[in-house]
Design an enzyme around this catalytic site. Structure first.
Site, mmCIF file in Angstrom:
data_model
loop_
_atom_site.group_PDB
_atom_site.id
_atom_site.type_symbol
_atom_site.label_atom_id
_atom_site.label_comp_id
_atom_site.label_asym_id
_atom_site.label_seq_id
_atom_site.Cartn_x
_atom_site.Cartn_y
_atom_site.Cartn_z
ATOM 1 N N ARG A 163 0.818 -1.235 0.000
ATOM 2 C CA ARG A 163 0.000 0.000 0.000
ATOM 3 C C ARG A 163 0.844 1.274 0.000
ATOM 4 O O ARG A 163 0.497 2.275 0.652
ATOM 5 C CB ARG A 163 -0.957 0.036 1.212
ATOM 6 N N SER A 214 -10.163 -0.970 3.875
ATOM 7 C CA SER A 214 -9.357 -1.165 5.089
ATOM 8 C C SER A 214 -8.869 0.155 5.674
ATOM 9 O O SER A 214 -8.414 1.035 4.949
ATOM 10 C CB SER A 214 -8.137 -2.030 4.770
ATOM 11 N N GLU A 277 -4.123 3.112 6.633
ATOM 12 C CA GLU A 277 -3.993 2.921 5.176
ATOM 13 C C GLU A 277 -4.722 4.062 4.462
ATOM 14 O O GLU A 277 -4.248 4.575 3.447
ATOM 15 C CB GLU A 277 -4.616 1.567 4.790
HETATM 16 C C1 LIG Z 1 -15.593 -1.199 -0.837
HETATM 17 C C2 LIG Z 1 -14.098 -0.958 -0.925
HETATM 18 C C3 LIG Z 1 -13.251 -2.026 -1.145
HETATM 19 C C4 LIG Z 1 -11.862 -1.808 -1.220
HETATM 20 N N1 LIG Z 1 -11.046 -2.887 -1.435
HETATM 21 C C5 LIG Z 1 -9.718 -2.679 -1.558
HETATM 22 C C6 LIG Z 1 -8.846 -3.792 -1.828
HETATM 23 O O1 LIG Z 1 -9.275 -4.955 -1.942
HETATM 24 N N2 LIG Z 1 -7.524 -3.538 -1.977
HETATM 25 C C7 LIG Z 1 -7.028 -2.279 -1.863
HETATM 26 O O2 LIG Z 1 -5.813 -2.104 -2.036
HETATM 27 N N3 LIG Z 1 -7.823 -1.219 -1.610
HETATM 28 C C8 LIG Z 1 -9.144 -1.387 -1.450
HETATM 29 N N4 LIG Z 1 -9.955 -0.308 -1.197
HETATM 30 C C9 LIG Z 1 -9.375 1.031 -1.028
HETATM 31 C C10 LIG Z 1 -9.349 1.887 -2.336
HETATM 32 O O3 LIG Z 1 -10.409 1.523 -3.178
HETATM 33 C C11 LIG Z 1 -8.020 1.745 -3.071
HETATM 34 O O4 LIG Z 1 -6.958 2.241 -2.294
HETATM 35 C C12 LIG Z 1 -8.040 2.505 -4.416
HETATM 36 O O5 LIG Z 1 -6.908 2.153 -5.143
HETATM 37 C C13 LIG Z 1 -8.060 4.030 -4.243
HETATM 38 O O6 LIG Z 1 -8.299 4.612 -5.514
HETATM 39 P P1 LIG Z 1 -9.055 5.998 -5.680
HETATM 40 O O7 LIG Z 1 -9.044 6.347 -7.113
HETATM 41 O O8 LIG Z 1 -10.361 5.971 -5.018
HETATM 42 O O9 LIG Z 1 -8.043 6.953 -4.892
HETATM 43 P P2 LIG Z 1 -8.433 8.110 -3.876
HETATM 44 O O10 LIG Z 1 -9.038 7.510 -2.657
HETATM 45 O O11 LIG Z 1 -9.189 9.172 -4.549
HETATM 46 O O12 LIG Z 1 -6.969 8.636 -3.515
HETATM 47 C C14 LIG Z 1 -6.061 7.852 -2.776
HETATM 48 C C15 LIG Z 1 -4.687 8.564 -2.795
HETATM 49 O O13 LIG Z 1 -4.191 8.517 -4.124
HETATM 50 C C16 LIG Z 1 -3.862 9.824 -4.570
HETATM 51 N N5 LIG Z 1 -4.142 9.895 -6.010
HETATM 52 C C17 LIG Z 1 -5.263 9.492 -6.656
HETATM 53 N N6 LIG Z 1 -5.125 9.675 -7.981
HETATM 54 C C18 LIG Z 1 -3.905 10.222 -8.171
HETATM 55 C C19 LIG Z 1 -3.176 10.662 -9.312
HETATM 56 N N7 LIG Z 1 -3.680 10.565 -10.541
HETATM 57 N N8 LIG Z 1 -1.944 11.208 -9.120
HETATM 58 C C20 LIG Z 1 -1.410 11.317 -7.888
HETATM 59 N N9 LIG Z 1 -2.034 10.906 -6.776
HETATM 60 C C21 LIG Z 1 -3.275 10.371 -6.910
HETATM 61 C C22 LIG Z 1 -4.757 10.769 -3.770
HETATM 62 O O14 LIG Z 1 -4.215 12.067 -3.692
HETATM 63 C C23 LIG Z 1 -4.776 10.054 -2.422
HETATM 64 O O15 LIG Z 1 -3.640 10.398 -1.656
HETATM 65 C C24 LIG Z 1 -11.342 -0.503 -1.087
HETATM 66 C C25 LIG Z 1 -12.220 0.579 -0.856
HETATM 67 C C26 LIG Z 1 -13.585 0.343 -0.778
HETATM 68 C C27 LIG Z 1 -14.515 1.521 -0.561
#
Ligand SMILES: Cc1cc2nc3c(=O)[nH]c(=O)nc-3n(C[C@H](O)[C@H](O)[C@H](O)COP(=O)(O)OP(=O)(O)OC[C@H]3O[C@@H](n4cnc5c(N)ncnc54)[C@H](O)[C@@H]3O)c2cc1C
Length: 282
Positions: A163, A214, A277
């Protein structure tokens, strides 16, 4: 498009969070670069939001610009028989379906993850540590904007770990695009794996309430069992999924933060220091 004082509760899966001074959704990369230039010249802070599925935004919101790339980085192309170039604003779901359609391994284990490519690369999204699968497994390189020019990092240069990635140390770098070299896999196999992952998620994950997946990185299973069901106002540690916090009604990020502190304290009593996380935006 620019939205002023836009509540980020509308853009996060926790569905809490106050306003951003400006929510910018650029149509093109040129517009993105021009706005970043403006921010730098005026000492205005900026941050990138993916799908907001791993973020807890303060009730007071955040100052400066919050930028979404779903319009300017929404391309996905097959550049070679097994190579996919995908924009940071593309959802993981679209990426997985595109890979499967092209008879390529689609990172199907991410089918239950509601993020974008940019957020997944930033977080090195994946399975729980024992399964050991990450979005970066078949990544070859990442294109990003460092505020003055577009640069490329190879997978090794991204310093991926559980992560985490190099982007945690450079929060002003904007991930624009990722390139994957994926192994061949018949599309029926990929589709079956995708379905299985979604069925697994329905069975074992508490997906009917707003949450952000998480809360802690590699916490303690016994502590997660003790936390299950603990509630504060309309927020609670999930009774079904360890390490998840659910929202059961009108709520605030302060309430979620309180329960995170309870989780940290309980870990501390079990002699384990845990890292959150989810990203906390103040
Ligand atoms: C129901 C559910 C299930 C999940 N299951 C998992 C799982 O199985 N495994 C797992 O690893 N995670 C899981 N997650 C957590 C999450 O979905 C992941 O971490 C996902 O990759 C985050 O992506 P996001 O686009 O929503 O990022 P965001 O939440 O919008 O951002 C996360 C971070 O990334 C940065 N960021 C986003 N885009 C960019 C970019 N283009 N350039 C620079 N920085 C950027 C943001 O600034 C922030 O710091 C889950 C979440 C939910 C709600």
């Amino acid at each position: 498009m620019k939205l002023f004082s836009e509540h980020l509760s509308k853009h996060t899966t926790f569905k809490v969070g106050g306003p951003a001074d400006v929510l910018l959704i650029p149509e093109t990369l040129e517009e993105l670069f021009k706005e970043i230039e403006y921010c730098r010249a005026n000492n205005t802070s900026f941050r990138v939001l993916g799908n907001g599925s791993n973020i807890l935004v303060s009730d007071d919101g955040v100052r400066g610009y919050v930028i979404k790339l779903n319009k300017c980085c929404n391309h996905i192309t097959l550049t070679n028989q097994n190579q996919i170039r995908v924009g940071a604003g593309v959802s993981l779901q679209s990426f997985i379906k595109f890979s499967i359609k092209n008879n390529l391994y689609g990172n199907e284990f991410l089918s239950s993850v509601p993020g974008t490519i940019g957020g997944a690369i930033f977080m090195n999204a994946g399975t729980w540590v024992d399964k050991n699968l990450y979005v970066s497994d078949f990544l070859t390189h990442v294109k990003y904007f460092d505020g003055s020019e577009i640069k490329t990092l190879t997978k090794d240069e991204c310093s991926f770990s559980y992560r985490s990635s190099i982007f945690h140390k450079h929060e002003d770098w904007i991930i624009l695009e990722a390139c994957f070299n994926l192994p061949f896999q018949p599309s029926e196999v990929g589709e079956e794996k995708r379905k299985q992952r979604l069925e697994w998620s329905i069975l074992y994950q508490d997906i009917k309430y707003p949450n952000a997946g998480s809360i802690f990185c590699q916490g303690n299973g016994r502590v997660f069992n003790l936390l299950k069901g603990i509630k504060w106002k309309n927020v609670g540690w999930s009774e079904k999924t360890g390490n998840w916090i659910n929202i059961y009604g009108t709520s605030s990020s302060r309430d979620i933060y309180f329960l995170i502190k309870v989780g940290k304290l309980l870990h501390y009593l079990f002699l384990k220091k845990v890292k959150t996380e989810i990203r906390i935006w103040n």
